[in-house]
Design an enzyme around this catalytic site. Structure first.
Site, short mmCIF file in Angstrom:
data_model
loop_
_atom_site.label_atom_id
_atom_site.label_comp_id
_atom_site.label_asym_id
_atom_site.label_seq_id
_atom_site.Cartn_x
_atom_site.Cartn_y
_atom_site.Cartn_z
N GLY A 1 0.81 -1.22 0.00
CA GLY A 1 0.00 0.00 0.00
C GLY A 1 0.84 1.27 0.00
O GLY A 1 0.36 2.35 0.36
N ALA A 2 2.10 1.16 -0.44
CA ALA A 2 3.05 2.28 -0.36
C ALA A 2 2.61 3.52 -1.14
O ALA A 2 3.01 4.64 -0.80
CB ALA A 2 4.42 1.83 -0.87
N GLY B 1 -2.63 -1.87 9.57
CA GLY B 1 -3.44 -0.69 9.89
C GLY B 1 -4.74 -0.69 9.11
O GLY B 1 -5.67 0.02 9.46
N ALA C 1 -4.03 -2.98 14.25
CA ALA C 1 -4.35 -1.78 15.02
C ALA C 1 -5.33 -0.92 14.23
O ALA C 1 -4.94 -0.28 13.25
CB ALA C 1 -3.08 -0.98 15.31
N PRO C 2 -6.60 -0.89 14.63
CA PRO C 2 -7.57 -0.07 13.89
C PRO C 2 -7.20 1.41 13.92
O PRO C 2 -7.65 2.16 13.06
CB PRO C 2 -8.89 -0.30 14.62
CG PRO C 2 -8.68 -1.45 15.53
CD PRO C 2 -7.21 -1.62 15.75
N HIS D 1 -14.95 10.98 8.67
CA HIS D 1 -13.75 10.74 7.85
C HIS D 1 -13.86 11.43 6.50
O HIS D 1 -14.95 11.80 6.05
CB HIS D 1 -13.55 9.23 7.63
CG HIS D 1 -12.96 8.53 8.81
ND1 HIS D 1 -13.72 8.12 9.88
CD2 HIS D 1 -11.68 8.18 9.11
CE1 HIS D 1 -12.94 7.54 10.78
NE2 HIS D 1 -11.69 7.56 10.34
N HIS D 2 -12.71 11.50 5.82
CA HIS D 2 -12.62 11.96 4.44
C HIS D 2 -13.52 11.09 3.55
O HIS D 2 -13.80 9.93 3.89
CB HIS D 2 -11.16 11.88 3.96
CG HIS D 2 -10.59 10.49 4.07
ND1 HIS D 2 -10.65 9.59 3.03
CD2 HIS D 2 -10.00 9.83 5.10
CE1 HIS D 2 -10.10 8.44 3.41
NE2 HIS D 2 -9.70 8.56 4.66
N LYS E 1 -12.86 7.19 2.03
CA LYS E 1 -12.79 5.99 2.89
C LYS E 1 -13.74 4.92 2.38
O LYS E 1 -14.89 5.20 2.03
CB LYS E 1 -13.14 6.38 4.33
CG LYS E 1 -12.97 5.23 5.30
CD LYS E 1 -12.89 5.70 6.74
CE LYS E 1 -12.79 4.53 7.71
NZ LYS E 1 -11.62 3.67 7.45
N GLY F 1 -12.93 1.36 11.43
CA GLY F 1 -12.36 0.35 12.33
C GLY F 1 -12.29 0.86 13.76
O GLY F 1 -12.51 0.11 14.72
N1 NDP Z 1 -4.82 2.03 11.63
C1 NDP Z 1 -4.73 3.33 11.40
O1 NDP Z 1 -4.29 4.12 12.25
C2 NDP Z 1 -5.16 3.85 10.08
C3 NDP Z 1 -5.70 3.00 9.19
N2 NDP Z 1 -6.10 3.44 7.97
C4 NDP Z 1 -6.57 2.41 7.07
O2 NDP Z 1 -5.51 2.10 6.18
C5 NDP Z 1 -6.05 1.72 4.91
C6 NDP Z 1 -5.43 2.59 3.83
O3 NDP Z 1 -5.86 3.90 4.01
P1 NDP Z 1 -5.41 5.06 3.01
O4 NDP Z 1 -3.94 5.13 2.96
O5 NDP Z 1 -6.17 6.27 3.39
O6 NDP Z 1 -5.98 4.50 1.64
P2 NDP Z 1 -5.45 4.74 0.14
O7 NDP Z 1 -6.54 4.32 -0.78
O8 NDP Z 1 -4.90 6.12 0.03
O9 NDP Z 1 -4.21 3.73 0.03
C7 NDP Z 1 -4.32 2.37 -0.16
C8 NDP Z 1 -3.29 1.96 -1.18
O10 NDP Z 1 -3.22 0.55 -1.23
C9 NDP Z 1 -3.23 0.16 -2.61
N3 NDP Z 1 -3.74 -1.19 -2.72
C10 NDP Z 1 -5.01 -1.63 -2.80
N4 NDP Z 1 -5.05 -2.97 -2.89
C11 NDP Z 1 -3.76 -3.39 -2.87
C12 NDP Z 1 -3.14 -4.65 -2.94
N5 NDP Z 1 -3.87 -5.78 -3.07
N6 NDP Z 1 -1.80 -4.71 -2.88
C13 NDP Z 1 -1.05 -3.60 -2.76
N7 NDP Z 1 -1.57 -2.36 -2.71
C14 NDP Z 1 -2.92 -2.26 -2.76
C15 NDP Z 1 -4.12 1.20 -3.29
O11 NDP Z 1 -3.90 1.23 -4.69
P3 NDP Z 1 -5.10 1.69 -5.68
O12 NDP Z 1 -5.56 3.01 -5.16
O13 NDP Z 1 -4.43 1.74 -7.01
O14 NDP Z 1 -6.16 0.63 -5.58
C16 NDP Z 1 -3.62 2.46 -2.60
O15 NDP Z 1 -2.47 2.97 -3.21
C17 NDP Z 1 -7.57 1.85 5.04
O16 NDP Z 1 -8.12 0.61 5.37
C18 NDP Z 1 -7.74 2.81 6.21
O17 NDP Z 1 -8.95 2.61 6.88
C19 NDP Z 1 -5.95 4.73 7.59
C20 NDP Z 1 -5.43 5.65 8.46
C21 NDP Z 1 -5.00 5.28 9.79
O1 LIG Z 2 -9.50 5.42 6.58
C1 LIG Z 2 -8.97 6.22 7.39
O2 LIG Z 2 -8.57 7.33 7.06
C2 LIG Z 2 -8.82 5.78 8.79
N1 LIG Z 2 -9.09 4.55 9.08
C3 LIG Z 2 -9.00 3.95 10.36
C4 LIG Z 2 -10.38 3.54 10.83
O3 LIG Z 2 -11.16 3.00 10.03
O4 LIG Z 2 -10.70 3.73 12.01
C5 LIG Z 2 -8.23 4.78 11.35
C6 LIG Z 2 -8.46 6.25 11.22
O5 LIG Z 2 -9.73 6.54 11.69
C7 LIG Z 2 -8.27 6.72 9.78
#
Ligand code: NDP
Ligand SMILES: O=C(O)C1=N[C@H](C(=O)O)C[C@H](O)C1
Length: 266
Positions: A9-10, A99, A125-126, A155-156, A159, A165
């Site tokens: 997910g980089a 995450g 970690a949600p 959220h934005h 999502k 989570g």
């Molecule tokens: N635990 C925490 O504190 C937090 C958790 N989150 C969670 O993290 C996740 C990501 O959030 P966010 O960064 O905002 O989302 P984004 O959509 O910005 O990033 C996700 C990335 O993962 C890529 N991706 C999707 N499927 C795959 C796969 N099978 N293999 C490799 N890469 C893949 C996507 O590519 P593409 O767009 O091309 O599909 C995208 O670049 C969400 O589930 C969010 O809820 C977010 C913030 C904080």
């Molecule tokens: O998608 C997000 O942005 C976030 N996802 C996590 C969640 O589902 O709780 C953590 C944080 O709220 C940001």
């Protein structure tokens, strides 16, 4: 010892931030990236990162594992792919730090059993932000005295999962200590479906999605003549990074699955 880290997910909002966090950490080495799209040979090719970030990209976790031998896989992808990544990482002996949100209870149970059976650490970690973890713990404690609760998570609008989570984890922590009871008037009727939000063990969860928001949650606890509001705001994704780094370090000491950062902070 340097911890060898791979990331899935980089390219994403969280992933980009995590890449920089890992690259800056003296005790960690970012050895590889897992993607599912052809985006180049290395992170530098994606143009999202400096030219010095020559970290190789793989489309297959088994190949990534055999060629770069990571200790830890950080997953910040999507609810659709996260279970498979976590399961495969455990099978390959790579410790997952996850995450990504959107697991079902059954998936969490199954991964937890696999992790314990094979003695491989895993952290799911949600929410990696310490303030959000405290919000959840404070809400759990307050629920003992004020058991009528509604959760509003905001959220934005990009999502994918709802409720968040964090909201699910908050509700589950509260439900562990609160007697199940349905809130509101027993005869209440929704004139538009969904008006009262999702029902989690009698508690209501409301999900707001708007451009401009990052990640925010309020837990409202109502009592006779009073309201307690516990609120947390993440204004940027830097708020999650100390939790990501902590989890990468901690997972190396674990031999089971830990769900929630509250279980690894002192
Ligand atoms: N635990 C925490 O504190 C937090 C958790 N989150 C969670 O993290 C996740 C990501 O959030 P966010 O960064 O905002 O989302 P984004 O959509 O910005 O990033 C996700 C990335 O993962 C890529 N991706 C999707 N499927 C795959 C796969 N099978 N293999 C490799 N890469 C893949 C996507 O590519 P593409 O767009 O091309 O599909 C995208 O670049 C969400 O589930 C969010 O809820 C977010 C913030 C904080
Ligand atoms: O998608 C997000 O942005 C976030 N996802 C996590 C969640 O589902 O709780 C953590 C944080 O709220 C940001």
């Amino acid at each position: 010892m340097t911890i060898k880290v791979a990331i899935a997910g980089a390219r994403g909002r969280m992933g980009q931030e995590a890449v920089h966090t890992i690259m800056k950490d003296q005790n960690m080495e970012l050895v590889s990236v897992l993607d599912y799209k052809e985006i180049g040979e290395t992170l530098a090719d994606t143009k999202l990162f400096p030219q010095t970030f020559t970290v190789p990209i793989f489309m297959d976790l088994t190949e990534l594992s055999s060629k770069t031998k990571p200790d830890v896989l950080v997953d910040l992808t999507s609810p659709e792919s996260v279970y498979q990544h976590t399961r495969e990482a455990l099978e390959l002996g790579i410790r997952p730090v996850v995450g990504t949100t959107g697991f079902s209870d059954e998936e969490l149970k199954e991964l937890s059993a696999y992790s314990a059976e094979h003695g491989i650490g895993c952290i799911i970690a949600p929410n990696f932000a310490i303030g959000a973890v405290l919000m959840m713990k404070f809400a759990e404690q307050a629920a003992k005295y004020l058991p009528d609760i509604e959760i509003i998570e905001m959220h934005h609008d990009q999502k994918l999962d709802a409720p968040s989570g964090t909201a699910m984890k908050t509700a589950s922590l509260i439900a562990d200590h609160r007697k199940t009871h349905n809130q509101g008037h027993p005869k209440e009727k929704e004139t538009i479906a969904g008006a009262r939000g999702a029902n989690y063990d009698g508690m209501r969860i409301h999900s707001v999605r708007l451009p401009g928001l990052v990640a925010h949650q309020q837990v409202l606890l109502g009592g006779d003549g009073q309201l307690l509001t516990i609120r947390h705001d993440s204004f940027n994704r830097g708020s999650f990074m100390s939790g990501v780094a902590l989890s990468i370090n901690k997972v190396m000491e674990l031999e089971n699955l830990v769900y929630g950062l509250e279980n690894i902070i002192d």
